[in-house]
Motif scaffolding. Structure first.
Motif, mmCIF file in Angstrom:
data_model
loop_
_atom_site.group_PDB
_atom_site.id
_atom_site.type_symbol
_atom_site.label_atom_id
_atom_site.label_comp_id
_atom_site.label_asym_id
_atom_site.label_seq_id
_atom_site.Cartn_x
_atom_site.Cartn_y
_atom_site.Cartn_z
ATOM 1 N N ASP A 1 -27.669 1.942 -14.217
ATOM 2 C CA ASP A 1 -26.330 2.212 -14.770
ATOM 3 C C ASP A 1 -25.993 3.696 -14.676
ATOM 4 O O ASP A 1 -24.886 4.074 -14.257
ATOM 5 C CB ASP A 1 -26.260 1.764 -16.232
ATOM 6 N N GLU A 2 -26.934 4.548 -15.068
ATOM 7 C CA GLU A 2 -26.675 5.989 -15.086
ATOM 8 C C GLU A 2 -26.448 6.538 -13.678
ATOM 9 O O GLU A 2 -25.677 7.486 -13.500
ATOM 10 C CB GLU A 2 -27.849 6.727 -15.743
ATOM 11 N N LEU A 3 -27.110 5.957 -12.689
ATOM 12 C CA LEU A 3 -26.960 6.418 -11.316
ATOM 13 C C LEU A 3 -25.856 5.660 -10.580
ATOM 14 O O LEU A 3 -25.654 5.864 -9.375
ATOM 15 C CB LEU A 3 -28.279 6.277 -10.561
ATOM 16 N N ASP A 4 -25.148 4.785 -11.297
ATOM 17 C CA ASP A 4 -24.019 4.029 -10.748
ATOM 18 C C ASP A 4 -24.440 3.197 -9.534
ATOM 19 O O ASP A 4 -23.784 3.194 -8.494
ATOM 20 C CB ASP A 4 -22.880 4.986 -10.367
ATOM 21 N N ILE A 5 -25.553 2.479 -9.691
ATOM 22 C CA ILE A 5 -26.086 1.634 -8.625
ATOM 23 C C ILE A 5 -25.831 0.178 -8.984
ATOM 24 O O ILE A 5 -26.331 -0.324 -9.993
ATOM 25 C CB ILE A 5 -27.590 1.885 -8.439
ATOM 26 N N ASP A 6 -25.049 -0.493 -8.153
ATOM 27 C CA ASP A 6 -24.734 -1.899 -8.406
ATOM 28 C C ASP A 6 -25.824 -2.839 -7.897
ATOM 29 O O ASP A 6 -26.077 -3.886 -8.490
ATOM 30 C CB ASP A 6 -23.400 -2.263 -7.740
ATOM 31 N N GLU A 7 -26.453 -2.464 -6.776
ATOM 32 C CA GLU A 7 -27.460 -3.333 -6.160
ATOM 33 C C GLU A 7 -28.576 -2.468 -5.583
ATOM 34 O O GLU A 7 -28.325 -1.384 -5.049
ATOM 35 C CB GLU A 7 -26.817 -4.159 -5.038
ATOM 36 N N THR A 8 -29.807 -2.946 -5.675
ATOM 37 C CA THR A 8 -30.946 -2.175 -5.206
ATOM 38 C C THR A 8 -32.018 -3.081 -4.629
ATOM 39 O O THR A 8 -32.091 -4.278 -4.945
ATOM 40 C CB THR A 8 -31.538 -1.334 -6.364
ATOM 41 N N ASP A 9 -32.842 -2.518 -3.753
ATOM 42 C CA ASP A 9 -34.126 -3.114 -3.396
ATOM 43 C C ASP A 9 -35.169 -2.471 -4.308
ATOM 44 O O ASP A 9 -35.018 -1.313 -4.705
ATOM 45 C CB ASP A 9 -34.485 -2.828 -1.937
ATOM 46 N N ILE A 10 -36.231 -3.198 -4.633
ATOM 47 C CA ILE A 10 -37.266 -2.659 -5.514
ATOM 48 C C ILE A 10 -38.635 -2.887 -4.898
ATOM 49 O O ILE A 10 -38.942 -3.982 -4.409
ATOM 50 C CB ILE A 10 -37.234 -3.309 -6.912
ATOM 51 N N VAL A 11 -39.446 -1.841 -4.907
ATOM 52 C CA VAL A 11 -40.864 -1.943 -4.559
ATOM 53 C C VAL A 11 -41.637 -1.534 -5.803
ATOM 54 O O VAL A 11 -41.421 -0.440 -6.338
ATOM 55 C CB VAL A 11 -41.227 -1.024 -3.384
ATOM 56 N N ALA A 12 -42.520 -2.405 -6.275
ATOM 57 C CA ALA A 12 -43.139 -2.158 -7.576
ATOM 58 C C ALA A 12 -44.587 -2.627 -7.583
ATOM 59 O O ALA A 12 -44.936 -3.631 -6.951
ATOM 60 C CB ALA A 12 -42.350 -2.868 -8.677
ATOM 61 N N HIS A 13 -45.394 -1.902 -8.352
ATOM 62 C CA HIS A 13 -46.833 -2.163 -8.417
ATOM 63 C C HIS A 13 -47.251 -2.556 -9.823
ATOM 64 O O HIS A 13 -46.860 -1.906 -10.796
ATOM 65 C CB HIS A 13 -47.591 -0.895 -7.991
ATOM 66 N N SER A 14 -48.011 -3.643 -9.957
ATOM 67 C CA SER A 14 -48.690 -4.007 -11.197
ATOM 68 C C SER A 14 -47.714 -4.126 -12.378
ATOM 69 O O SER A 14 -46.805 -4.946 -12.345
ATOM 70 C CB SER A 14 -49.812 -3.003 -11.475
#
Length: 251
Positions: A87-100
């Motif tokens: 929300d703060e970065l005004d991002i409506d859609e993202t890809d996510i790479v996440a660990h554990s």
């Protein structure tokens, strides 16, 4: 490194965020580390993404890195922090790479706001226990000797994530994986993101069969195994970057 401040009844919580690269045509890639890590664990992979022209956002979870220590460390707290950052970065859609732990956080975000997550790469994500038999395996907290040795080596090379880590995170997170949560499994079908699940193979304390079962429970997921242990991106960075990078390039 930017610091965002999330207001709460107990006071503002600082959340460290690093934004780099620029791509107006594709969603950014949000990188989320695991327990006792921070955004620096992704340096090599972030460079690879930027070379491909991707915008990269690396976060420090609450209680980690440049983010503040918090009063609570519920799994949904981590999720809500990620949504706040978007929300703060005004991002409506993202890809996510996440660990554990970051992977569990990303899954919860994709359940809560499925339209905001396009693609998910989940490395060694611990699923919630489905039943008491799953709880009894103790797979979340029982790291092997090899994992601990590799973790010590990483800490010697870069001690700051461990120094800044709030030990209460582990104390509060572990019990949340000790209660069967069939509802969590039931909600997986709302996830709209195409998902790649990466297992560290037999060297990890997370049995690959559980991650394969998770991939089968998701609406659109593929499973791959890289025999590296729990931190695939750290211990086999080339293989991880190849698998994750290829998946993220799929349009």
């Amino acid at each position: 490194m930017r610091v965002l401040y999330r207001s709460s009844p107990s006071g503002d919580l600082a959340l460290g965020v690093r934004v780099s690269g620029d791509d107006r045509h594709r969603p950014p890639v949000l990188l989320v580390h695991g327990m006792a890590g921070d955004h620096t664990t992704w340096r090599a992979f972030a460079r690879a993404l930027r070379r491909e022209g991707r915008r990269v956002i690396s976060v420090d979870l609450r209680g980690h890195g440049r983010s503040g220590h918090a009063q609570t460390y519920l799994l949904d707290d981590f999720r809500d922090d990620l949504e706040f950052v978007l929300d703060e970065l005004d991002i409506d859609e993202t890809d996510i790479v996440a660990h554990s732990l970051g992977g569990q956080t990303a899954l919860r975000l994709a359940m809560d706001v499925p339209g905001r997550v396009r693609r998910l790469v989940l490395e060694e994500v611990p699923p919630m226990p489905r039943d008491q038999g799953h709880v009894d395996e103790g797979i979340v907290v029982a790291a092997s000797l090899g994992e601990r040795v590799r973790g010590v080596g990483a800490a010697l090379r870069n001690p700051w994530p461990l120094i800044r880590f709030d030990r209460r995170v582990g104390v509060e997170v572990a019990p949340q994986f000790e209660t069967p949560d069939p509802e969590w499994w039931a909600r997986l079908d709302v996830i709209a993101a195409s998902t790649l699940i990466i297992s560290g193979g037999r060297r990890s304390f997370l049995p690959p069969r559980h991650l394969r079962t998770l991939s089968e429970a998701l609406p659109d997921a593929v499973f791959t195994e890289i025999d590296a242990g729990h931190s695939v991106h750290r211990d086999k960075p080339a293989e991880f970057a190849s698998a994750a990078g290829e998946f993220l390039q799929i349009s």
